[in-house]
Design a protein around this motif. Sequence first.
Motif, PDB file in Angstrom:
ATOM      1  N   ALA A 104      -5.798 -28.627 -36.918  1.00 48.02           N
ATOM      2  CA  ALA A 104      -6.240 -29.763 -37.534  1.00 48.02           C
ATOM      3  C   ALA A 104      -6.008 -30.242 -38.776  1.00 48.02           C
ATOM      4  N   GLU A 141      -0.496 -34.020 -31.753  1.00 49.50           N
ATOM      5  CA  GLU A 141      -1.671 -34.433 -32.452  1.00 49.50           C
ATOM      6  C   GLU A 141      -2.565 -34.661 -31.560  1.00 49.50           C
ATOM      7  N   ARG A 142      -2.553 -35.471 -30.333  1.00 45.56           N
ATOM      8  CA  ARG A 142      -3.638 -35.526 -29.471  1.00 45.56           C
ATOM      9  C   ARG A 142      -3.892 -34.610 -28.761  1.00 45.56           C
ATOM     10  N   ARG A 157      -6.062 -32.369 -31.233  1.00 42.92           N
ATOM     11  CA  ARG A 157      -7.381 -32.899 -31.347  1.00 42.92           C
ATOM     12  C   ARG A 157      -8.282 -32.833 -30.453  1.00 42.92           C
ATOM     13  N   ARG A 158      -7.777 -32.791 -29.228  1.00 47.61           N
ATOM     14  CA  ARG A 158      -8.544 -32.873 -28.136  1.00 47.61           C
ATOM     15  C   ARG A 158      -8.918 -31.380 -27.512  1.00 47.61           C
ATOM     16  N   PRO A 188      -9.044 -28.358 -29.591  1.00 46.94           N
ATOM     17  CA  PRO A 188      -9.329 -27.973 -31.198  1.00 46.94           C
ATOM     18  C   PRO A 188      -9.268 -26.197 -31.141  1.00 46.94           C
TER      19      PRO A 188
END
Length: 425
Positions: free
Chosen positions: A285, A391-392, A395-396, A398
């Motif tokens: 993150a 990043e996706r 983020r989804r 974690p």
Amino acid sequence: MSQTTKTSTGLPASFHLENGQLTLDPRDPSFVQNPYPAYAALIEAGGVALWNTIGGLAVARHDLVAAILKDRRFGRIVPNNAEGRPDFSDKPDHLSAFYTLEAGSLLELEPPTHTRLRALLTRAFVSRRIEQLAPQITAIADALIDSFEGKPAIDLIADFATPLPVRVITALIGVQDAAAERLLDWSHRIVAMYTPGRTQAVEVAANRAAEEFAAFLRPAIDDKRHAPGDDLISALMAAEVEDGKLDRDELISLVVLLLNAGHEATVHQIGNAVKLILESGEDPAVLFADTRQAEAAIEETLRLDPPLHLFERFALETIELPGGVTLERGDKVALLLAAANRDPQAYGQPGRFIPDRFLARETKTLTSFGGGIHFCIGAPLARLELRIGLERLFRRCPKLTIAAPPRYRDNWHFHGLERLEVSRL
């Protein structure tokens, strides 16, 4: 050059270095799984040695690798004609289709033919075309992550790292997404030709793949001549100039190169990067909190465990290298890109994952994408896919963790994981 023995930590059983002569089996399982101790030993002993298995001079030092990549006294081939084309007339008949593709590949050309084709490709492969793919890359990544739902185990290579760049590059080129599985199969068989110690069975399979790949592309190219679209094949046709027309064989070779290079390396790097980040203990993150931080983290994964470890060059004239090594025209140098990225003279604490390293302007340039006139033209796309895809993913997911020990494929110089089993919990 001083003697280096197998007493060094982690060295492969087949490794021996003495008096500038390197013995090392590139299929040695311990080397395939972790080539970095061997690279470190080679750099410590001077960074240059004759590697008979490869048939050339292994170069591991960052300064030499970076310099040779840009030195026009070296080429990808030793051209015997004014067009800078390779001579494949001595190749066996069972590889005729493969070498027909290779004859038009940018990787096997030198100026002036390379200059003409690269200029056409650069004109079609403009930055805005790449940047416009960002929403599509995001959508593909999210759809793949949606498919994780309900799966007790996720193989990140099969379920995410492979389909993401394949779908992106097929969309960019302008070929049917439904053909992705065939394209993957053809690509894997063709790329196997670059593995040291290949067998005739590998050659026959690669030649068949080249035939099928070209047969698939010919009607697609003809259709776009009559009805161009918003894709790279159509853009290449539009970029043609009167003194630099593409013939169909050249166009097929360019498209095959883009499809192969446009996903093979990125598949490996997605897997390698996720493995590195999860093993590092860093908080994803934080790493992907903003674009600048994310780009720095991606560069560090490309430095620490890149997908391409070997790139060959040939001396085009007599050349004296530092340390008293003399090369004659036609002599091969095996540039160890991943070794150069861990040279302690270029990077402090080279074996550590330091995500902020590339926020500093003085950081040395990576060798992961090559350099000079053969610098990877798809590097901006690869970096964009890595940044958005990771990043996706983080983020989804974690709480993503590694669920089983990862293993690298038995394909050393295309360095990537055969499987990366992860858990979302």
